[in-house]
Design a protein around this motif. Structure first.
Motif, PDB file in Angstrom:
ATOM      1  N   GLU A 159       0.829  -1.237   0.011  1.00 50.89           N
ATOM      2  CA  GLU A 159       0.046   0.008  -0.023  1.00 50.89           C
ATOM      3  C   GLU A 159       0.967   1.147   0.052  1.00 50.89           C
ATOM      4  O   GLU A 159       1.801   1.335   0.838  1.00 50.89           O
ATOM      5  CB  GLU A 159      -1.081   0.000   1.339  1.00 50.89           C
ATOM      6  CG  GLU A 159      -1.795   1.194   1.249  1.00 50.89           C
ATOM      7  CD  GLU A 159      -2.578   1.295   2.315  1.00 50.89           C
ATOM      8  OE1 GLU A 159      -2.983   0.477   3.281  1.00 50.89           O
ATOM      9  OE2 GLU A 159      -3.434   2.545   2.466  1.00 50.89           O
ATOM     10  N   ARG A 301      -3.786   9.983  -9.109  1.00 45.03           N
ATOM     11  CA  ARG A 301      -4.611   9.826  -8.289  1.00 45.03           C
ATOM     12  C   ARG A 301      -5.649   8.680  -8.345  1.00 45.03           C
ATOM     13  O   ARG A 301      -5.735   8.028  -7.559  1.00 45.03           O
ATOM     14  CB  ARG A 301      -5.689  11.137  -8.241  1.00 45.03           C
ATOM     15  CG  ARG A 301      -4.792  12.416  -8.138  1.00 45.03           C
ATOM     16  CD  ARG A 301      -3.944  12.555  -7.094  1.00 45.03           C
ATOM     17  NE  ARG A 301      -4.585  12.403  -5.718  1.00 45.03           N
ATOM     18  CZ  ARG A 301      -4.311  12.800  -4.504  1.00 45.03           C
ATOM     19  NH1 ARG A 301      -3.408  13.681  -4.620  1.00 45.03           N
ATOM     20  NH2 ARG A 301      -4.937  12.569  -3.406  1.00 45.03           N
ATOM     21  N   SER A 305      -5.627   5.147  -6.033  1.00 43.50           N
ATOM     22  CA  SER A 305      -7.171   4.406  -5.167  1.00 43.50           C
ATOM     23  C   SER A 305      -7.037   2.989  -5.312  1.00 43.50           C
ATOM     24  O   SER A 305      -7.504   2.115  -4.503  1.00 43.50           O
ATOM     25  CB  SER A 305      -8.303   5.112  -5.922  1.00 43.50           C
ATOM     26  OG  SER A 305      -8.121   6.640  -5.720  1.00 43.50           O
ATOM     27  N   PHE A 308      -4.625   1.324  -3.189  1.00 47.08           N
ATOM     28  CA  PHE A 308      -5.465   1.485  -1.726  1.00 47.08           C
ATOM     29  C   PHE A 308      -6.262   0.031  -1.495  1.00 47.08           C
ATOM     30  O   PHE A 308      -6.165  -0.447  -0.564  1.00 47.08           O
ATOM     31  CB  PHE A 308      -6.309   2.854  -1.459  1.00 47.08           C
ATOM     32  CG  PHE A 308      -7.074   2.766  -0.532  1.00 47.08           C
ATOM     33  CD1 PHE A 308      -6.470   2.381   0.826  1.00 47.08           C
ATOM     34  CD2 PHE A 308      -8.365   3.178  -0.377  1.00 47.08           C
ATOM     35  CE1 PHE A 308      -7.411   2.496   1.994  1.00 47.08           C
ATOM     36  CE2 PHE A 308      -8.965   3.476   0.651  1.00 47.08           C
ATOM     37  CZ  PHE A 308      -8.679   3.094   1.994  1.00 47.08           C
ATOM     38  N   THR A 309      -7.312  -0.038  -2.424  1.00 48.84           N
ATOM     39  CA  THR A 309      -8.301  -1.077  -2.192  1.00 48.84           C
ATOM     40  C   THR A 309      -7.690  -2.261  -2.473  1.00 48.84           C
ATOM     41  O   THR A 309      -8.229  -3.306  -1.778  1.00 48.84           O
ATOM     42  CB  THR A 309      -9.459  -0.738  -3.095  1.00 48.84           C
ATOM     43  OG1 THR A 309      -9.091  -0.583  -4.361  1.00 48.84           O
ATOM     44  CG2 THR A 309     -10.216   0.124  -2.646  1.00 48.84           C
ATOM     45  N   TYR A 315     -10.611  -1.066   3.349  1.00 50.48           N
ATOM     46  CA  TYR A 315     -10.691   0.053   2.618  1.00 50.48           C
ATOM     47  C   TYR A 315     -12.060   0.778   2.647  1.00 50.48           C
ATOM     48  O   TYR A 315     -12.183   1.805   2.499  1.00 50.48           O
ATOM     49  CB  TYR A 315     -10.349  -0.288   1.142  1.00 50.48           C
ATOM     50  CG  TYR A 315     -11.612  -1.136   0.251  1.00 50.48           C
ATOM     51  CD1 TYR A 315     -12.779  -0.578   0.121  1.00 50.48           C
ATOM     52  CD2 TYR A 315     -11.235  -2.562   0.348  1.00 50.48           C
ATOM     53  CE1 TYR A 315     -13.774  -1.343  -0.400  1.00 50.48           C
ATOM     54  CE2 TYR A 315     -12.225  -3.241  -0.313  1.00 50.48           C
ATOM     55  CZ  TYR A 315     -13.465  -2.799  -0.726  1.00 50.48           C
ATOM     56  OH  TYR A 315     -14.329  -3.536  -1.223  1.00 50.48           O
ATOM     57  N   ASN A 410     -12.024   4.666  -6.263  1.00 52.43           N
ATOM     58  CA  ASN A 410     -11.969   6.174  -6.290  1.00 52.43           C
ATOM     59  C   ASN A 410     -13.203   6.704  -5.108  1.00 52.43           C
ATOM     60  O   ASN A 410     -12.954   7.669  -4.478  1.00 52.43           O
ATOM     61  CB  ASN A 410     -12.225   6.960  -7.541  1.00 52.43           C
ATOM     62  CG  ASN A 410     -11.325   6.920  -8.312  1.00 52.43           C
ATOM     63  OD1 ASN A 410      -9.992   6.464  -7.966  1.00 52.43           O
ATOM     64  ND2 ASN A 410     -11.557   7.200  -9.577  1.00 52.43           N
ATOM     65  N   TYR A 412     -14.194   4.943  -2.271  1.00 55.91           N
ATOM     66  CA  TYR A 412     -13.412   4.992  -0.840  1.00 55.91           C
ATOM     67  C   TYR A 412     -12.320   5.776  -0.841  1.00 55.91           C
ATOM     68  O   TYR A 412     -12.261   6.306   0.309  1.00 55.91           O
ATOM     69  CB  TYR A 412     -12.999   3.242  -0.752  1.00 55.91           C
ATOM     70  CG  TYR A 412     -14.389   2.634  -0.910  1.00 55.91           C
ATOM     71  CD1 TYR A 412     -15.232   2.536   0.585  1.00 55.91           C
ATOM     72  CD2 TYR A 412     -15.131   1.759  -1.856  1.00 55.91           C
ATOM     73  CE1 TYR A 412     -16.634   1.966   0.493  1.00 55.91           C
ATOM     74  CE2 TYR A 412     -16.045   1.349  -1.858  1.00 55.91           C
ATOM     75  CZ  TYR A 412     -17.048   1.330  -0.634  1.00 55.91           C
ATOM     76  OH  TYR A 412     -18.196   0.619  -0.659  1.00 55.91           O
ATOM     77  N   ALA A 413     -11.517   5.707  -1.680  1.00 56.47           N
ATOM     78  CA  ALA A 413     -10.173   6.757  -1.458  1.00 56.47           C
ATOM     79  C   ALA A 413     -10.796   8.447  -1.296  1.00 56.47           C
ATOM     80  O   ALA A 413     -10.395   9.050  -0.422  1.00 56.47           O
ATOM     81  CB  ALA A 413      -9.266   6.781  -2.708  1.00 56.47           C
ATOM     82  N   TRP A 417     -10.746  10.540   1.913  1.00 52.06           N
ATOM     83  CA  TRP A 417      -9.611  11.823   1.754  1.00 52.06           C
ATOM     84  C   TRP A 417     -10.185  12.604   2.661  1.00 52.06           C
ATOM     85  O   TRP A 417      -9.644  13.408   3.179  1.00 52.06           O
ATOM     86  CB  TRP A 417      -9.650  12.168   0.226  1.00 52.06           C
ATOM     87  CG  TRP A 417      -8.870  13.329   0.042  1.00 52.06           C
ATOM     88  CD1 TRP A 417      -7.427  13.622   0.376  1.00 52.06           C
ATOM     89  CD2 TRP A 417      -9.596  14.668   0.045  1.00 52.06           C
ATOM     90  NE1 TRP A 417      -7.233  14.939   0.172  1.00 52.06           N
ATOM     91  CE2 TRP A 417      -8.405  15.661   0.255  1.00 52.06           C
ATOM     92  CE3 TRP A 417     -10.701  15.258   0.462  1.00 52.06           C
ATOM     93  CZ2 TRP A 417      -8.693  17.055   0.059  1.00 52.06           C
ATOM     94  CZ3 TRP A 417     -10.839  16.546   0.451  1.00 52.06           C
ATOM     95  CH2 TRP A 417      -9.993  17.480   0.185  1.00 52.06           C
ATOM     96  N   LYS A 421      -7.135  10.394   4.568  1.00 53.57           N
ATOM     97  CA  LYS A 421      -6.619   9.504   3.889  1.00 53.57           C
ATOM     98  C   LYS A 421      -5.514  10.222   2.585  1.00 53.57           C
ATOM     99  O   LYS A 421      -6.039  11.103   1.934  1.00 53.57           O
ATOM    100  CB  LYS A 421      -7.435   8.415   3.364  1.00 53.57           C
ATOM    101  CG  LYS A 421      -6.867   7.425   2.551  1.00 53.57           C
ATOM    102  CD  LYS A 421      -6.301   6.333   3.431  1.00 53.57           C
ATOM    103  CE  LYS A 421      -5.348   5.224   2.953  1.00 53.57           C
ATOM    104  NZ  LYS A 421      -4.500   4.517   3.732  1.00 53.57           N
ATOM    105  N   HIS A 422      -4.328   9.750   2.387  1.00 53.55           N
ATOM    106  CA  HIS A 422      -3.659  10.180   1.235  1.00 53.55           C
ATOM    107  C   HIS A 422      -3.383  11.695   1.354  1.00 53.55           C
ATOM    108  O   HIS A 422      -3.056  12.438   0.469  1.00 53.55           O
ATOM    109  CB  HIS A 422      -4.476  10.087  -0.242  1.00 53.55           C
ATOM    110  CG  HIS A 422      -4.422   8.634  -0.261  1.00 53.55           C
ATOM    111  ND1 HIS A 422      -5.429   7.942  -1.127  1.00 53.55           N
ATOM    112  CD2 HIS A 422      -3.769   7.420   0.118  1.00 53.55           C
ATOM    113  CE1 HIS A 422      -5.202   6.729  -1.207  1.00 53.55           C
ATOM    114  NE2 HIS A 422      -4.162   6.180  -0.562  1.00 53.55           N
TER     115      HIS A 422
END
Ligand code: FAD
Length: 460
Positions: A159, A301, A305, A308-309, A315, A410, A412-413, A417, A421-422
């Motif tokens: 990750e 970007r 994402s 991440f998942t 996630y 995207n 979830y990210a 965010w 996050k990130h």
């Protein structure tokens, strides 16, 4: 599980069926007939086994948030796929399972006559579960193929912390991947093959009727602005590259203008591949700054994402947030929230904040929400709910219920965010602690918010 190459994993230990009639490609998320690594791999398998290829796509009535809006968008892409597959001699089956009385286990039944099964490796929502089940049940090899991003997810084996950690890694190898995909042709045609599976003919005249017959949420209406399918996605891509991209660099943060690509729903359902979009952008005459700004979103970007998942099993919860966020949330969880709203009030877009209500209206009416107000939308729900957990649950539900591009990495990210996050720590303040804060007052000054608000009022 065994890695075959950087895009393909063998998901079980089974051996090919020697009496097979075809190779099966179960199309789940990459709903397109070109620029699709999974389809290319499936065609190669069929040619290697000297068998025809069958492509199966199914749409169930019971996946989370299934609605008229999502079903319509998916069905709008079916007829064009059938025609494109017919042209190249591939049998395409589309099965719509309308309710609990309709036939079940269609993939398992098709698997019985397959030499191998190829399917889409998508890192979130219901797909990882589907792939685990089919890999366990099928008596033949099941391959998961990653056609999600420009760069294969396997190039990042853990990750990533944020955009600044993945960006240099992407830059180093991007040129190797920004190349057209070599398409393949089947050697044996399958159009007249007898296959034991219901096949539903879909065309623009029967979509509304088919959707009405499904046991799904009929309260979320189809979008009148965004229509599904690769042809519609390409139409928008052409307009974007020719007319919008030249000013993307400055116009993308202006919700009152048509200044961004609005391609995320086509990307989510796989009607367009990010590779096709990236190549079109790269080859355009737009200014370098705009091209770079766009590719930063589409590649850095977006692939952050997916990373991440892919790597974080939590996630879809606040558990996936970094330690500094967990600490600040613990310190501020009991802070007084001066204004709170119930989930119903938020869903109805009835808050004191005109700009927030407008963003909510754009989403409920059209199936999309502009990126710039989407950040504000999420941050305000954090401010206006009794707990961080409640805020997350509301954001996940509204985003996934109404947005065509929801249920995606995207989603979830993007939602997380809003919780840091990130991102990095900012100045400390109530409720948010050191998580970045946004206000409607300052956000609304950066574009013609009155024009945007009035536009959304006309949508209902
Ligand atoms: C609360 C919240 C929820 C979000 N939910 C979703 C969602 O459900 N689905 C979704 O695709 N995006 C989501 N995003 C990210 C972003 O808002 C959308 O991708 C963007 O609005 C899509 O519009 P566009 O296609 O015009 O973007 P453009 O500006 O044209 O960008 C091009 C492409 O890059 C990708 N992209 C753009 N911004 C981001 C970002 N911040 N993170 C990752 N990829 C990005 C998208 O694939 C997009 O289509 C969310 C962001 C937030 C803050």
């Amino acid at each position: 599980m065994k890695r075959i190459n950087e895009r393909v994993i063998k998901l079980n230990d089974a051996n090919p069926n020697p009496n097979a009639k075809y190779v099966l490609y179960w199309m789940q998320m990459f709903k397109r007939t070109t620029h699709n690594h999974a389809l290319v791999f499936a065609i190669r398998q069929a040619n290697e086994f000297k068998l025809p290829l069958v492509v199966y796509e199914g749409l169930k009535y019971y996946y989370p948030w299934a609605s008229d809006r999502l079903h319509t968008f998916i069905l709008e892409g079916v007829e064009e796929k059938r025609k494109a597959f017919e042209k190249v001699g591939i049998r395409y089956i589309f099965y719509l399972q309308k309710d609990k009385n309709d036939p079940k286990q269609t993939v398992a039944k098709l698997a019985k006559d397959a030499a191998v099964i190829v399917t889409d490796d998508f890192p979130c929502f219901i797909i990882p579960g589907h792939n685990k089940t089919i890999a366990e049940k099928a008596r033949v090899p099941v391959y998961g193929v990653d056609s999600n991003g420009v760069i294969p997810m396997s190039k990042f084996d853990k990750e990533e912390y944020a955009a600044y950690t993945i960006r240099p890694k992407i830059k180093k190898i991007l040129d190797n991947y920004l190349k057209p995909l070599v398409e393949e042709k089947v050697q044996i045609k399958s159009l007249n093959l007898k296959v034991d599976c219901p096949d539903i003919k879909v065309n623009e005249n029967n979509i509304a009727k088919l959707v009405a017959e499904c046991d799904i949420d009929h309260s979320v209406k189809p979008s009148e602005i965004y229509h599904g399918g690769t042809a519609n996605g390409r139409k928008r891509l052409k307009k974007f590259v020719e007319k919008i991209l030249p000013e993307y660099d400055t116009a993308r943060n202006k919700p009152d203008r048509d200044g961004s690509s609005r391609l995320s729903s086509y990307l989510h359902f796989g009607f367009l591949s990010p590779l096709e979009i990236a190549l079109a952008v790269q080859e355009s005459d737009a200014p370098k700054a705009s091209k770079e700004a766009y590719l930063e979103e589409l590649i850095v970007r977006r692939e952050l994402s997916y990373n991440f998942t892919r790597h974080n099993p939590e996630y879809d919860s606040l558990e996936s947030l970094p330690a500094w966020v967990q600490k600040t949330m613990r310190e501020h969880s009991n802070d007084e929230r001066p204004v709170t709203y119930s989930p119903e009030k938020l869903e109805a877009g009835k808050t004191h904040d005109e700009l927030w209500n407008a963003a909510q209206r754009e989403m409920t009416a059209t199936g999309e929400m502009h990126n710039y107000v989407r950040m504000l939308w999420g941050k305000n729900v954090v401010a206006w709910t009794k707990s961080y957990e409640e805020a997350f649950a509301i954001l996940e539900h509204l985003n996934n219920k109404y947005c065509l591009d929801g249920r995606n990495p995207n989603s979830y990210a993007g939602i997380l965010w809003c919780f840091g996050k990130h991102d990095r720590p900012w100045m400390e303040r109530p409720v948010f602690g050191i998580i970045r804060y946004m206000t409607s007052r300052s956000t609304g000054k950066k574009f013609d918010s009155r024009k945007y608000i009035e536009w959304t009022k006309k949508l209902l």
